[in-house]
Design an enzyme around this catalytic site. Structure first.
Site, PDB file in Angstrom:
ATOM      1  CB  SER A 101       4.496  -1.502  12.394  1.00  0.00           C
ATOM      2  OG  SER A 101       3.978   0.083  12.726  1.00  0.00           O
ATOM      3  CG  HIS A 141      -6.189   2.303   5.344  1.00  0.00           C
ATOM      4  ND1 HIS A 141      -5.465   2.954   6.057  1.00  0.00           N
ATOM      5  CD2 HIS A 141      -5.078   1.215   4.983  1.00  0.00           C
ATOM      6  CE1 HIS A 141      -4.250   2.935   6.466  1.00  0.00           C
ATOM      7  NE2 HIS A 141      -3.986   1.672   5.877  1.00  0.00           N
ATOM      8  N   GLY A 196       1.933   2.600  10.784  1.00  0.00           N
ATOM      9  CA  GLY A 196       2.442   3.873  10.539  1.00  0.00           C
ATOM     10  C   GLY A 196       3.109   4.270  11.840  1.00  0.00           C
ATOM     11  N   GLY A 202       2.817  -1.095   4.440  1.00  0.00           N
ATOM     12  CA  GLY A 202       3.001   0.411   4.177  1.00  0.00           C
ATOM     13  C   GLY A 202       4.135   0.618   3.975  1.00  0.00           C
ATOM     14  CG  ASN A 237      -1.775   1.100   1.431  1.00  0.00           C
ATOM     15  OD1 ASN A 237      -1.838   1.947   0.491  1.00  0.00           O
ATOM     16  ND2 ASN A 237      -2.339   1.401   2.469  1.00  0.00           N
ATOM     17  CD1 TRP A 238       3.642   1.126  -2.598  1.00  0.00           C
ATOM     18  CD2 TRP A 238       3.622   1.902  -4.696  1.00  0.00           C
ATOM     19  NE1 TRP A 238       4.348   0.172  -3.337  1.00  0.00           N
ATOM     20  CE2 TRP A 238       4.408   0.900  -4.657  1.00  0.00           C
ATOM     21  CE3 TRP A 238       3.438   2.569  -5.809  1.00  0.00           C
ATOM     22  CZ2 TRP A 238       4.993   0.120  -5.750  1.00  0.00           C
ATOM     23  CZ3 TRP A 238       3.856   2.029  -7.139  1.00  0.00           C
ATOM     24  CH2 TRP A 238       4.871   0.815  -7.125  1.00  0.00           C
ATOM     25  CE  LYS A 239      -0.294   3.330   4.598  1.00  0.00           C
ATOM     26  NZ  LYS A 239      -0.355   3.370   6.073  1.00  0.00           N
ATOM     27  CD  GLU A 262      -3.671  -2.258   7.811  1.00  0.00           C
ATOM     28  OE1 GLU A 262      -2.656  -2.423   7.423  1.00  0.00           O
ATOM     29  OE2 GLU A 262      -4.284  -0.984   7.424  1.00  0.00           O
TER      30      GLU A 262
END
Ligand code: PGA
Length: 242
Positions: free
Chosen positions: A206, A92, A170, A227, A8-10, A164
């Site tokens: 993470s 998300h 993050g 991520g 997931n490159w956001k 998650e």
């Protein structure tokens, strides 16, 4: 079935950077895992061509709760499907934090399934809920409210749940693999009870090359949603080596 690793490159990358990272991903050989990459909407079309002959599958980070029509600024599930997207992340925690509700999430799941793509539905508890040991209660409520509206035909399709914990996304703090396994089994039990027939439960929050092995090592965890560690190609390859 192969375990799934979703990158997931956001909204981290400019289009030029997404393209150069995708060119590296395109070199990945077929391996032990199914790799899915979710770039932002601006490069869906370019990545669709770039990855078409590679072992990597294209995913998206969201889709509209609406069907095609007069909805300014929306990107509908059918448009994503047109570009070869096969997986859509829905619900998300970063979107829920911006006001996305379970009702929006249900509509997005519906649209994704109807467009013949697989939803990757994110669930997870907040730090406070974790502290109060409410994880299972919160997750059960989220699962019931987003899956309950699906028809038995929809529930018979592939559905992915990404567990998650919000506090693990993050942050560099992650839930221990032992605890994760318990929750993944719990999710499977609840979702199967609602009628989901082809369910895969992933962990996210993470994930790094230092901890991924411990999650992937157990059959209750069908894969990972990654991520930050997916933004660096070498780092990501280390996860795939595990
Ligand atoms: P992270 O993000 O790996 O950077 O914690 C995970 C996610 O948001 O899916």
């Amino acid at each position: 079935m192969k375990k799934i690793i979703i990158a997931n490159w956001k909204a981290n990358l400019l289009p030029k950077d997404s393209l150069s990272l995708a060119k590296k991903y395109a070199n990945l050989k077929k391996g032990a895992y199914s790799v899915i990459v979710c770039p932002d909407f601006s490069v869906i079309s370019s990545l669709s061509s770039l990855l078409s002959k590679s072992s990597v599958t294209l995913g998206a980070q969201d889709c509209s709760a609406f069907l095609p029509g007069s909805h300014t600024g929306e990107v509908c599930a059918s448009s994503l499907k047109y570009f070869g997207v096969e997986f859509v992340i829905i619900g998300h925690s970063e979107r829920r934090a911006n006001g996305e509700t379970d009702t929006d999430i249900s509509k997005k799941i519906n649209n994704t399934l109807d467009a013949k793509m697989t939803p990757v539905i994110c669930v997870g508890e907040s730090a406070e809920e974790f502290r109060l040991k409410k994880t299972k209660t919160v997750i059960k409520k989220q699962l019931i409210s987003v899956l309950r509206g699906l028809t038995s035909k929809q529930l018979a399709k592939n559905i992915i749940i990404a567990y998650e914990p919000v506090w693990a996304v993050g942050t560099d703090i992650f839930l221990s693999p032992e605890e994760t396994i318990k929750i993944c089994k719990f999710i499977k039990e609840i979702a199967t009870g609602i009628g989901s027939l082809k369910l895969a439960v992933l962990y996210g929050g993470s994930v790094s090359s230092a901890n991924s092995f411990h999650y992937l090592n157990n059959e209750a965890v069908a894969g990972l949603l990654v991520g930050r560690a997916s933004l660096d190609y070498k780092n990501f390859c280390e996860i795939l080596k595990n």
